[in-house]
Design an enzyme around this catalytic site. Structure first.
Site, PDB file in Angstrom:
ATOM      1  N   LYS A 157       0.856  -1.209   0.000  1.00  0.00           N
ATOM      2  CA  LYS A 157       0.000   0.000   0.000  1.00  0.00           C
ATOM      3  C   LYS A 157       0.890   1.257   0.000  1.00  0.00           C
ATOM      4  O   LYS A 157       1.888   1.300  -0.725  1.00  0.00           O
ATOM      5  CB  LYS A 157      -0.977  -0.040   1.184  1.00  0.00           C
ATOM      6  CG  LYS A 157      -1.838  -1.307   1.165  1.00  0.00           C
ATOM      7  CD  LYS A 157      -3.061  -1.228   2.039  1.00  0.00           C
ATOM      8  CE  LYS A 157      -3.903  -2.481   1.853  1.00  0.00           C
ATOM      9  NZ  LYS A 157      -5.180  -2.448   2.544  1.00  0.00           N
TER      10      LYS A 157
ATOM     11  N   HIS B 133      -7.975  -2.837  -6.849  1.00  0.00           N
ATOM     12  CA  HIS B 133      -7.959  -2.979  -5.388  1.00  0.00           C
ATOM     13  C   HIS B 133      -9.043  -2.075  -4.795  1.00  0.00           C
ATOM     14  O   HIS B 133      -9.380  -1.033  -5.362  1.00  0.00           O
ATOM     15  CB  HIS B 133      -6.579  -2.612  -4.817  1.00  0.00           C
ATOM     16  CG  HIS B 133      -6.463  -2.937  -3.363  1.00  0.00           C
ATOM     17  ND1 HIS B 133      -6.908  -2.090  -2.380  1.00  0.00           N
ATOM     18  CD2 HIS B 133      -5.994  -4.039  -2.733  1.00  0.00           C
ATOM     19  CE1 HIS B 133      -6.710  -2.654  -1.197  1.00  0.00           C
ATOM     20  NE2 HIS B 133      -6.160  -3.841  -1.387  1.00  0.00           N
TER      21      HIS B 133
ATOM     22  N   GLU C 191     -12.049  -9.472  -1.185  1.00  0.00           N
ATOM     23  CA  GLU C 191     -11.739  -8.772   0.072  1.00  0.00           C
ATOM     24  C   GLU C 191     -12.934  -7.915   0.487  1.00  0.00           C
ATOM     25  O   GLU C 191     -13.153  -6.855  -0.123  1.00  0.00           O
ATOM     26  CB  GLU C 191     -10.551  -7.822  -0.113  1.00  0.00           C
ATOM     27  CG  GLU C 191      -9.257  -8.459  -0.529  1.00  0.00           C
ATOM     28  CD  GLU C 191      -8.084  -7.488  -0.363  1.00  0.00           C
ATOM     29  OE1 GLU C 191      -7.094  -7.908   0.236  1.00  0.00           O
ATOM     30  OE2 GLU C 191      -8.168  -6.329  -0.805  1.00  0.00           O
TER      31      GLU C 191
ATOM     32  N   ILE D 130     -11.011  -4.871   5.732  1.00  0.00           N
ATOM     33  CA  ILE D 130      -9.646  -4.472   5.389  1.00  0.00           C
ATOM     34  C   ILE D 130      -9.054  -3.604   6.510  1.00  0.00           C
ATOM     35  O   ILE D 130      -9.671  -2.652   6.956  1.00  0.00           O
ATOM     36  CB  ILE D 130      -9.600  -3.716   4.033  1.00  0.00           C
ATOM     37  CG1 ILE D 130      -9.957  -4.670   2.896  1.00  0.00           C
ATOM     38  CG2 ILE D 130      -8.244  -3.069   3.802  1.00  0.00           C
ATOM     39  CD1 ILE D 130      -9.991  -4.032   1.517  1.00  0.00           C
TER      40      ILE D 130
ATOM     41  N   GLY E 175      -7.870  -8.529   6.843  1.00  0.00           N
ATOM     42  CA  GLY E 175      -7.746  -8.919   8.253  1.00  0.00           C
ATOM     43  C   GLY E 175      -6.898 -10.156   8.498  1.00  0.00           C
ATOM     44  O   GLY E 175      -6.824 -10.638   9.627  1.00  0.00           O
TER      45      GLY E 175
ATOM     46  N   ALA F 187      -1.854  -7.171   4.215  1.00  0.00           N
ATOM     47  CA  ALA F 187      -1.030  -5.972   4.360  1.00  0.00           C
ATOM     48  C   ALA F 187      -0.733  -5.667   5.833  1.00  0.00           C
ATOM     49  O   ALA F 187       0.327  -6.035   6.356  1.00  0.00           O
ATOM     50  CB  ALA F 187      -1.724  -4.780   3.694  1.00  0.00           C
ATOM     51  N   SER F 188      -1.666  -5.017   6.511  1.00  0.00           N
ATOM     52  CA  SER F 188      -1.357  -4.406   7.814  1.00  0.00           C
ATOM     53  C   SER F 188      -0.868  -5.390   8.877  1.00  0.00           C
ATOM     54  O   SER F 188      -0.027  -5.028   9.702  1.00  0.00           O
ATOM     55  CB  SER F 188      -2.577  -3.639   8.346  1.00  0.00           C
ATOM     56  OG  SER F 188      -3.707  -4.480   8.402  1.00  0.00           O
TER      57      SER F 188
HETATM   58  O1  G3P Z   1      -4.493  -5.802  -0.290  1.00  0.00           O
HETATM   59  C1  G3P Z   1      -4.631  -6.385   0.948  1.00  0.00           C
HETATM   60  C2  G3P Z   1      -5.568  -5.670   1.813  1.00  0.00           C
HETATM   61  O2  G3P Z   1      -6.478  -4.827   1.273  1.00  0.00           O
HETATM   62  C3  G3P Z   1      -5.928  -6.306   3.075  1.00  0.00           C
HETATM   63  O3  G3P Z   1      -5.433  -5.442   4.012  1.00  0.00           O
HETATM   64  O4  G3P Z   1      -4.499  -4.789   6.117  1.00  0.00           O
HETATM   65  O5  G3P Z   1      -6.585  -6.144   6.063  1.00  0.00           O
HETATM   66  O6  G3P Z   1      -4.407  -7.188   5.460  1.00  0.00           O
HETATM   67  P1  G3P Z   1      -5.217  -5.927   5.507  1.00  0.00           P
END
Ligand code: G3P
Length: 222
Positions: free
Chosen positions: A9, A91, A139, A144, A179, A200-201
């Site tokens: 990101k 995305h 997603e 997210i 998540g 990601a996070s």
């Molecule tokens: O592209 C992956 C994302 O949108 C998910 O984000 O932080 O929930 O793993 P996260």
């Protein structure tokens, strides 16, 4: 092989030299575990990373335009030249119109880039699969960045997406995301029929990114 795509990101912890450092962690983890680890850094970081690690590097977005007067656009040819071997498209944080997704897919195919079209529910998964990307990644936007894994909070969106894709384009792989951070989230995602995850996070914002990644992958040690 399980596919784990880490979307950088625009997190500070995954920008510039920090992006390279994180990619090196991912490269080592990919060697250690039986997994295909992919990193998706910001466009400006693609070359630095692809020249220094051996794992696949994907772009976060590609526009469906070619060479010419398209100021500010990201072309498939430029990310390919920088070393990317694939890209995310549509995305949740970079939504496109259907015709734009199609144009992006066609630009990516022309350059031989692998494509992951992101979707937000079963209906859009169906529509995305019909465009024949290499993968769709479902997603639910509300999960997210929440730390609440889609594989536990909304397993039906994953199984429903897997079933829908099987009927429409069985060659398209289904990933899921939102998540996901722990080993058990990844295992649950695989049990639901996905071929991997997009996340990601949970890794990028972790105090110890290496440890977080090892925890994620520990369940699938080869
Ligand atoms: O592209 C992956 C994302 O949108 C998910 O984000 O932080 O929930 O793993 P996260």
């Amino acid at each position: 092989m399980t596919k784990v795509v880490l979307n950088f990101k625009t997190y500070a912890e995954a920008t510039g030299l920090a992006a390279l450092e994180l990619s090196r962690i991912c490269e080592k983890a990919a060697e250690q575990y039986d997994v295909e680890m992919v990193v998706a850094p910001q466009t400006a970081d693609i070359r630095l990373i692809s020249e220094n690690v051996s794992i696949p590097v994907y772009a976060q977005h590609v526009d469906g335009v070619g060479f010419g007067g398209f100021t500010g656009s990201i072309t498939a040819a430029s990310v390919k030249a920088a070393g990317a071997s694939g890209t995310l498209i549509n995305h949740s944080e970079r939504r496109l119109k259907l015709a734009e997704i199609e144009a992006s897919l066609s630009a990516c195919r022309a350059e031989g880039l692998l494509t992951i079209v992101c979707t937000n529910n079963i209906a859009t998964t169906r529509a995305a699969a019909a465009l024949k990307p290499d993968f769709v990644a479902v997603e639910p936007p509300e999960l997210i960045g929440s730390g609440i894994p889609v594989s536990k909070a909304d397993p039906e969106v994953v199984t429903g997406s897997v079933e829908a894709v099987k009927k429409i384009e069985p060659g398209v792989g289904v990933l899921c995301g939102a998540g996901i951070s722990r080993g058990e989230d990844l295992l649950a995602a695989l049990e639901l029929g996905s071929v991997g995850v997009l996340l990601a996070s949970g890794i990028i914002k972790a105090k110890d990114q290496k440890k977080a990644l090892e925890d994620l992958l520990s369940g699938i040690r080869g």
